[in-house]
Write an enzyme that holds these catalytic residues in place. Sequence first.
Site, mmCIF file in Angstrom:
data_model
loop_
_atom_site.group_PDB
_atom_site.id
_atom_site.type_symbol
_atom_site.label_atom_id
_atom_site.label_comp_id
_atom_site.label_asym_id
_atom_site.label_seq_id
_atom_site.Cartn_x
_atom_site.Cartn_y
_atom_site.Cartn_z
ATOM 1 N N ASP A 230 0.938 -1.247 -0.452
ATOM 2 C CA ASP A 230 0.017 0.078 -0.355
ATOM 3 C C ASP A 230 0.679 1.225 0.567
ATOM 4 O O ASP A 230 1.822 1.237 -0.122
ATOM 5 C CB ASP A 230 -1.086 0.095 1.023
ATOM 6 C CG ASP A 230 -2.422 1.054 1.380
ATOM 7 O OD1 ASP A 230 -2.225 2.039 0.374
ATOM 8 O OD2 ASP A 230 -1.821 1.802 2.579
ATOM 9 N N SER A 231 0.219 2.699 -0.306
ATOM 10 C CA SER A 231 1.250 3.838 -0.159
ATOM 11 C C SER A 231 1.643 3.868 0.999
ATOM 12 O O SER A 231 2.636 4.772 1.455
ATOM 13 C CB SER A 231 0.319 4.856 -1.081
ATOM 14 O OG SER A 231 -0.558 4.751 -0.149
ATOM 15 N N CYS B 54 -4.700 -0.655 -2.424
ATOM 16 C CA CYS B 54 -4.425 0.485 -2.142
ATOM 17 C C CYS B 54 -5.058 1.014 -3.903
ATOM 18 O O CYS B 54 -4.973 0.882 -4.607
ATOM 19 C CB CYS B 54 -2.471 1.522 -2.924
ATOM 20 S SG CYS B 54 -2.758 3.272 -3.428
ATOM 21 N N GLU C 173 -5.569 8.376 11.364
ATOM 22 C CA GLU C 173 -4.925 8.409 11.913
ATOM 23 C C GLU C 173 -4.723 9.369 12.947
ATOM 24 O O GLU C 173 -3.354 8.842 13.884
ATOM 25 C CB GLU C 173 -3.814 9.162 10.994
ATOM 26 C CG GLU C 173 -4.192 8.494 9.319
ATOM 27 C CD GLU C 173 -3.244 8.103 8.566
ATOM 28 O OE1 GLU C 173 -2.292 9.773 9.004
ATOM 29 O OE2 GLU C 173 -2.892 7.222 7.579
ATOM 30 N N CYS D 19 -11.971 3.444 -0.129
ATOM 31 C CA CYS D 19 -10.036 3.849 0.752
ATOM 32 C C CYS D 19 -9.826 3.040 2.260
ATOM 33 O O CYS D 19 -10.987 2.585 3.355
ATOM 34 C CB CYS D 19 -10.780 5.644 1.671
ATOM 35 S SG CYS D 19 -8.844 5.449 2.292
ATOM 36 N N HIS E 252 -8.421 3.311 5.006
ATOM 37 C CA HIS E 252 -8.563 3.956 5.608
ATOM 38 C C HIS E 252 -9.768 3.386 6.360
ATOM 39 O O HIS E 252 -10.586 3.583 7.571
ATOM 40 C CB HIS E 252 -8.716 5.123 5.964
ATOM 41 C CG HIS E 252 -7.054 5.646 5.904
ATOM 42 N ND1 HIS E 252 -6.286 4.806 5.445
ATOM 43 C CD2 HIS E 252 -6.128 5.770 7.525
ATOM 44 C CE1 HIS E 252 -4.699 5.243 5.103
ATOM 45 N NE2 HIS E 252 -5.108 6.078 7.037
#
Lengths: 262, 262
Positions: free
Chosen positions: A3-4, A66, A145, A177, A179
């Site tokens: 993933d990035s 990603c 995050e 996404c 996240h």
Amino acid sequence: MFDSGLGGLTVLREIMKITPSENIVYFGDTARVPYGPRSKETIMKYTFQAIDFLISKNVKAIVIACNTATARALKEANEKYDLPIIGVIEAGARTAAYTTNNKIVGIIGTDGTIRSKAYNIEIAKIDPDIKIIDKACPLFVPIVEEGWANTDIASLTAKRYLEELMDKGIDSLVLGCTHYPLLKRTIGEIVGEKVKLVNPAKETAKDLKQILEDNNMLRDDVEEVPKYEYYVSDIPEKFAAIAEEFLKKEIDDIKNVEIQQY
Amino acid sequence: MFDSGLGGLTVLREIMKITPSENIVYFGDTARVPYGPRSKETIMKYTFQAIDFLISKNVKAIVIACNTATARALKEANEKYDLPIIGVIEAGARTAAYTTNNKIVGIIGTDGTIRSKAYNIEIAKIDPDIKIIDKACPLFVPIVEEGWANTDIASLTAKRYLEELMDKGIDSLVLGCTHYPLLKRTIGEIVGEKVKLVNPAKETAKDLKQILEDNNMLRDDVEEVPKYEYYVSDIPEKFAAIAEEFLKKEIDDIKNVEIQQY
């Protein structure tokens, strides 16, 4: 898989659940995150470097965990390499297309993913009559995050972003996404039970298992404890803490890799 | 002047106010934003490219309106080039050092700026007895870019970030990210009137004027309308809208520049 950055760990978590005997190498390109604003050429270069690195670790299949790299480089990666490579978009799009009853599907993601229209294109391939309401939600990643996924800030933000999609009558919503699965509870409370949440991470893990089975590659019924290796191109201060929040388990072994050399 | 993206427009706004006769060329490196997570070498390379581009436009002085580029490349830029080059950190740090009475100063900024300790270092040069409480506030940039600076989401976020700084008794607070002046009202409501907000953009504009005067370069009392030119390395969809929010005026002429060629 790679993933990035960190987001792909939600995909890793699903893969660990569904194929619990597999050894996994995870690479997070944390020095060059985010891929979103970069050109297609740059993203292809970064993706090929990540794949070359993973191949040097003797992997048998690769998951591009990603959304941006999937949208911009999956096709080219499959043309260039021989081993099975899958992304996170197709499985999520397919599930959304089969989940919706009223044919109104919501897609949320980063600016880059929404602008790429990658989910829209995949869904249209399956059923061009499905109406798509998409929306970029740039605050969701930093909220996750910060570890604020279940706060009033997350709720208010989700309400503001999702109102429009609700008004337009979506009956399923793609968490586009990596996240966003960590915001599942908060998002679920806003959209209510009538809107089905589609988690591409989960669907991608199912696809991976299927592909490993089809290629007689699946490692099954093995008594040995699987090995998980983590590599990043740069170690941000909060990496381990955030990673443990994503994976819901301890990570002890994070190594650095000079990804430019691949 | 240049910035990694849009944030530097708050500095431009202050410069327009304080030196209203100057022609200004603004370059936003929007294709490579954010600089924060990049290595010092990369940031130096990008900074020199931006400076070479601005010199090609015949500028007489340069403002690095980006905290990260200032922290990582200002010194090297001044060694390499002959024209006056100033950054955004020194003026803000100096003002904070002279503003505080109780010698407890708060600094807020992006993860990159806070990790660089650039403000801490500059303040310590002036008065090593000043105690610094610093805090990264990663949600503030996307909040500003969504146009949510005066919402309940902004208030709740500011409260959560600033509580700790208030508890530790700061009497002045440096807005150490070029986006943050747009949150001034919200932040001011949280910290109250007893905490002085230091806006490095404003202090940098004053420094620039002083340097132009000292070098007999100041364009003053000119009847001609000044010319403002905007260049970006990539035009994001929302660029004009966000830029107008930052500048509080219309922008009609945004050109693209291939910055890699410099």
